[in-house]
Design a protein around this motif. Structure first.
Motif, short mmCIF file in Angstrom:
data_model
loop_
_atom_site.label_atom_id
_atom_site.label_comp_id
_atom_site.label_asym_id
_atom_site.label_seq_id
_atom_site.Cartn_x
_atom_site.Cartn_y
_atom_site.Cartn_z
N ALA A 97 0.84 -1.20 0.00
CA ALA A 97 0.00 0.00 0.00
C ALA A 97 0.88 1.25 0.00
CB ALA A 97 -0.91 0.00 1.22
N PRO A 98 0.47 2.30 -0.75
CA PRO A 98 1.33 3.48 -0.88
C PRO A 98 1.65 4.19 0.42
CG PRO A 98 -0.40 3.47 -2.56
CD PRO A 98 -0.72 2.37 -1.60
N SER A 99 0.75 4.14 1.43
CA SER A 99 1.00 4.89 2.66
C SER A 99 0.29 4.21 3.84
CB SER A 99 0.49 6.34 2.52
OG SER A 99 -0.93 6.35 2.45
N GLU A 100 0.57 4.73 5.02
CA GLU A 100 -0.09 4.20 6.22
C GLU A 100 -1.59 4.47 6.18
OE1 GLU A 100 0.15 4.57 11.11
OE2 GLU A 100 1.36 5.89 9.84
N GLU A 101 -1.96 5.62 5.63
CA GLU A 101 -3.38 5.95 5.54
C GLU A 101 -4.11 4.93 4.67
OE1 GLU A 101 -4.87 8.22 7.31
OE2 GLU A 101 -2.95 8.74 8.22
N HIS A 102 -3.45 4.46 3.61
CA HIS A 102 -4.05 3.43 2.77
C HIS A 102 -4.26 2.15 3.57
CE1 HIS A 102 -2.80 6.19 -0.39
NE2 HIS A 102 -3.47 5.46 -1.30
N THR A 103 -3.29 1.82 4.39
CA THR A 103 -3.41 0.60 5.20
C THR A 103 -4.56 0.70 6.19
OG1 THR A 103 -1.03 0.19 5.02
CG2 THR A 103 -2.19 -0.88 6.84
N LEU A 104 -4.68 1.86 6.84
CA LEU A 104 -5.72 2.04 7.85
C LEU A 104 -7.12 2.03 7.24
CD1 LEU A 104 -4.00 4.80 10.01
CD2 LEU A 104 -4.47 2.43 10.71
N ALA A 105 -7.23 2.32 5.94
CA ALA A 105 -8.55 2.34 5.29
C ALA A 105 -9.09 0.93 5.05
CB ALA A 105 -8.48 3.10 3.97
N ASN A 106 -8.21 -0.11 5.15
CA ASN A 106 -8.63 -1.52 5.08
C ASN A 106 -9.08 -1.93 3.68
OD1 ASN A 106 -8.92 -4.00 6.53
ND2 ASN A 106 -11.14 -3.74 6.42
N PHE A 107 -8.57 -1.31 2.63
CA PHE A 107 -8.90 -1.69 1.25
C PHE A 107 -7.70 -2.35 0.58
CE2 PHE A 107 -11.98 1.80 1.86
CZ PHE A 107 -13.13 1.21 1.34
N ALA A 108 -8.01 -3.09 -0.46
CA ALA A 108 -7.00 -3.47 -1.45
C ALA A 108 -7.11 -2.45 -2.58
CB ALA A 108 -7.25 -4.88 -1.95
N TYR A 109 -5.98 -2.06 -3.19
CA TYR A 109 -5.99 -0.97 -4.15
C TYR A 109 -5.62 -1.49 -5.55
CZ TYR A 109 -6.26 1.87 0.01
OH TYR A 109 -6.67 2.41 1.20
N VAL A 110 -6.42 -1.05 -6.54
CA VAL A 110 -6.21 -1.46 -7.92
C VAL A 110 -6.34 -0.25 -8.83
CG1 VAL A 110 -7.03 -3.82 -7.55
CG2 VAL A 110 -8.65 -2.03 -8.23
N ASN A 111 -5.87 -0.42 -10.05
CA ASN A 111 -6.03 0.63 -11.05
C ASN A 111 -7.47 0.61 -11.57
OD1 ASN A 111 -5.88 1.70 -14.02
ND2 ASN A 111 -4.03 2.46 -12.98
N LYS A 112 -8.00 1.80 -11.88
CA LYS A 112 -9.38 1.89 -12.34
C LYS A 112 -9.57 1.18 -13.67
CE LYS A 112 -13.15 5.22 -12.82
NZ LYS A 112 -13.56 6.65 -12.75
N GLY A 113 -8.50 1.08 -14.45
CA GLY A 113 -8.62 0.39 -15.72
C GLY A 113 -8.84 -1.11 -15.56
N ASP A 114 -8.43 -1.67 -14.41
CA ASP A 114 -8.64 -3.09 -14.14
C ASP A 114 -10.03 -3.34 -13.55
OD1 ASP A 114 -6.12 -3.88 -15.08
OD2 ASP A 114 -5.19 -3.41 -13.15
N PHE A 115 -10.31 -2.63 -12.48
CA PHE A 115 -11.62 -2.75 -11.83
C PHE A 115 -12.07 -1.36 -11.41
CE2 PHE A 115 -9.66 -6.91 -10.88
CZ PHE A 115 -10.62 -7.76 -11.44
#
Length: 755
Positions: free
Chosen positions: A7-25
């Motif tokens: 995950a790019p940052s700690e804030e991303h981790t705390l949000a509890n999501f997996a992150y993908v590019n919009k072109g994929d999903f």
């Protein structure tokens, strides 16, 4: 195939999501994905788009990578995932510990506030058993921030479709709507969240959401009304669920797809003591919502300018803050107004006031359905004066569900009696011979509060038998254990202690019938038969259930007694007597309000009869002039032409001693039936009345009859029965040998005065 990235940052981790590019999903269309790391190894994640993530990559925080055993640059298979209707979280149990051992504190953390914050941050996300995550909790009360490590221990799911049917009173399989253990589910805004302390952790949790709690679903399909002290309100609860709560069972995205707004307001109205306040309080407990805010209407008002409006704004502050942060994922906030008519009167109706009431109404209107609309509030108002509420509050979008909580029927009364006698029956303190079904039949028009009072009065009656008379009142210790409430105690309480507010005015009727009913001729029988026919017509379910009649006759002809007998014989559960003596000295407007209230009270009962005595005195009629109150007449005409609500039946009987007055005032056409009450005009009719007095022998009666026949023959003569009874009472005071001559002399004087 996707490559794993961090995950790019700690804030991303705390949000509890997996992150993908919009072109994929596109996260706007696909909320969750399943990640396959190997044979039979699938993990469900909620996703969010981030431009920092390149196509073909998927990024996870450290807790997620630890849980799914993911390494950086590992290739995984990712596919869209959708939860079924049975895979929504009813309750979730989380094991908690401090994320960083350096920040351990012995100060207690409020698990209730943690649960609320967790719901706000993660509503709508996917959770699976054993899932690991990080949770940042800001304790605003102590102005501290804590980062916790959480592990999902268990999830109980439920089927939203079947739960909605069960809540709506449908015939769904009872077991199908019960919660069950699931491996993964989607968190709803109102899901129950329970925090457990991790074994060996220094975490100190307090609050209701701490530890292993009993399951509470959003709407419990096995809700037991009797355990909560509610009886006779099953239909009302079912209707409220259908309108106000069924939509809140479904996930927010379903509601958004429908473009639907939840019901924001419920108004419960009806007679005092019928359970409005009790129902509102139990609604707050039944739902897994934020702690309800309960406020009495007068508490809002403040002597300082602007404070009353500020008090209203404070009630909505928490809901507004949560709505700004979470939108549709916000939990439900319940605000309960008792006696809402105290603050929401019709605007402009408080003449000469400082307009505080008007501004409070305006503030409440803007908060419920103003420019900034909230979809996470439910306002419940209660009143027994619905007519006083400002009409702007009653439109859709505000207090749109208006439920009348009326007097309980026979089955409802039986439920209430069983609730209030349950403890006595459990400990064998009530005689088994007490027939609650018979009591429910004998307590027509009793409210729930009055039935509770009846049980208390019966208990007091039973206890009074054990109190020894003497200088000091004390109970016999040996007899206390043997105390049993029996049928006699209930009978005594019913006859002497508790009278329903919407019951029969038997005292007034008996006062009018103090001399009994003397059937002096077929004319009386015919009048009583006509009255009985009117009562049966009102009772008939095929009729409109509304009839009016007036008994008109000369003064002292017994119109009031006949009307009282008709009311008493009707056996209606509600009999109201409205007499001009009750409004003596009232102004015209006060008299109109009293008359209107009498009609409103009569219409609240399912089956009612209203007796309006002496119409001339009611409207201040006097033949000199003539003088009368036009305002009272117009009010009476309007009320006599206004039928009761559907399902309610009303008979109105009035009396008048001046037929020409009825015609001149236009009341002959307003009443559906005019029944003439004649004077006694024949010797036979008078003898029938004199015989009932029991002060004359048979020889004396024959002498009186002979004299009356010769006197009445060829004359147009009449005397009211009440007048004749007064003459008989006067003759009773004479010596026995003079009673015949005294009575005949008085009757002759009446005739001479008349002609």
């Amino acid at each position: 195939m996707f490559r794993v990235r961090k995950a790019p940052s700690e804030e991303h981790t705390l949000a509890n999501f997996a992150y993908v590019n919009k072109g994929d999903f596109d996260a706007g269309r696909v909320k969750h994905v399943t990640v396959q790391t190997g044979p039979a190894r699938h993990y469900i994640f909620s996703i969010r788009n981030d431009p920092q993530i390149k196509p073909g990559e998927i990024a996870f925080g450290v807790p997620h990578r630890q849980w799914a055993v993911l390494s950086l640059d590992q290739e995984v298979r990712v596919s869209p995932f959708t939860f079924q209707s049975s895979e929504y979280v009813g309750s979730i149990v989380l094991s908690a510990d401090f994320n960083n051992k350096k920040n351990v504190t012995a100060e207690p953390l409020n698990a209730d506030l943690m649960a609320r914050e967790f719901s706000i941050q993660f509503g709508g996300q996917a959770f699976s058993k054993t899932m690991k995550m990080a949770f940042r909790f800001e304790d605003k009360e102590k102005n501290k921030v804590h980062t916790l490590s959480l592990v999902v221990k268990s999830i109980e799911g439920f089927d939203v479709n079947k739960a909605a049917i069960a809540a709506n009173g449908g015939g769904a399989d009872e077991n199908a709507a019960k919660p069950k253990q699931i491996d993964a589910g989607e968190l709803l805004p109102n899901s129950v969240i329970v925090f457990d302390k991790e074994e060996g952790s220094m975490l100190n949790l307090i609050g209701k959401s701490k530890g292993k709690s009993a399951y509470r679903s959003i709407i419990n399909p096995n809700w037991n009304f009797q355990e909560m002290g509610i009886g006779g309100l099953d239909k009302e609860f079912s209707n409220i669920f259908r309108r106000a709560f069924a939509s809140r069972v479904f996930p927010p995205e379903f509601i958004e797809q429908l473009g639907m707004k939840h019901v924001r307001g419920i108004l419960l109205y009806g007679p005092p003591g019928t359970g409005k306040t009790l129902m509102a309080r139990q609604i707050g407990k039944m739902l897994n919502a934020r702690e309800p805010k309960i406020v009495n209407g007068p508490q809002i008002l403040d002597k300082y300018v602007g404070e009353s409006e500020s008090n209203v704004r404070k009630l909505f502050a928490d809901a507004e803050e949560e709505w700004r942060r979470c939108g549709a994922n916000s939990g439900l906030h319940i605000i309960i107004f008792d006696e809402i008519d105290a603050i929401c009167k019709q605007r402009g109706s408080m003449a000469g006031s400082s307009s505080v009431h008007d501004t409070v109404v305006n503030q409440l209107l803007s908060k419920m359905d103003g420019v900034e609309q909230l979809n996470n509030i439910l306002v419940i108002g209660m009143t027994n004066r619905r007519d006083m509420i400002d009409e702007a509050l009653l439109r859709p979008g505000r207090l749109e569900v208006q439920m009348e909580v009326s007097l309980p029927d026979e089955f409802g009364r039986l439920q209430i009696l069983r609730i209030h006698t349950a403890r006595m029956r459990e400990y064998n303190k009530m005689d088994p011979k007490v027939d609650l079904e018979d009591l429910s039949k004998r307590t027509k028009n009793f409210s729930g509060a009055e039935l509770e009072g009846l049980v208390r009065a019966a208990q007091s009656s039973a206890m009074s038998r054990l109190v020894k008379a003497g200088g000091k009142a004390q109970a016999d210790p040996d007899a206390i254990e043997k105390l049993v409430v029996n049928s006699g105690d209930f009978d005594y309480a019913l006859e002497n202690d508790v009278k329903p507010a919407f019951g029969r005015s038997d005292e007034s009727l008996n006062r009018f019938l103090a001399r009994g009913m003397i059937l002096w001729g077929p004319e009386v029988t015919q009048i009583l038969d006509e009255g009985s026919l009117l009562a049966e017509t009102v009772k008939n379910p095929e009729s409109i259930g509304f009839r009016t009649a007036v008994l008109a006759g000369a003064a002292k002809t017994g119109t009031t007694s006949l009307a009282a007998q008709i009311c008493k014989s009707s056996d209606f559960p509600f009999v109201k007597v409205f007499s001009p003596t009750e409004t003596a000295g009232f102004s015209e407007s006060a008299k109109c309000m009293a008359l209107k209230k009498a009609f409103e009270d009569a219409k609240r009962s399912k089956l009612s009869v209203l007796l309006i005595d002496n119409l001339e005195r009611l409207i201040d009629y006097h033949p000199v002039g003539p003088r009368f109150s036009n305002l009272v007449i117009q009010t009476l005409m309007l009320l006599l032409n206004d039928p009761p609500p559907i399902g309610h039946r009303l008979l109105v009987i009035a009396t008048s001693s001046n037929r020409s007055f009825l015609r001149d005032m236009g009341l002959m056409d307003v009443f559906g039936r005019v029944i003439d009450v004649p004077r006694l005009s024949t010797a036979d009719q008078m003898i029938n009345v004199i015989r009932e007095s029991n002060i004359y022998s048979e020889d004396q009666l024959q002498a009186i009859e002979h004299k009356l026949r010769s006197f009445v023959e060829g004359r147009t003569f009449g005397v009211g029965i009440k007048h004749l009874l007064e003459l008989i009472d006067s003759a009773r005071q004479c010596e026995p040998e003079y009673r015949v001559s005294a009575l005949l002399s008085m009757i002759e004087n009446i005739a001479l005065n008349l002609f």
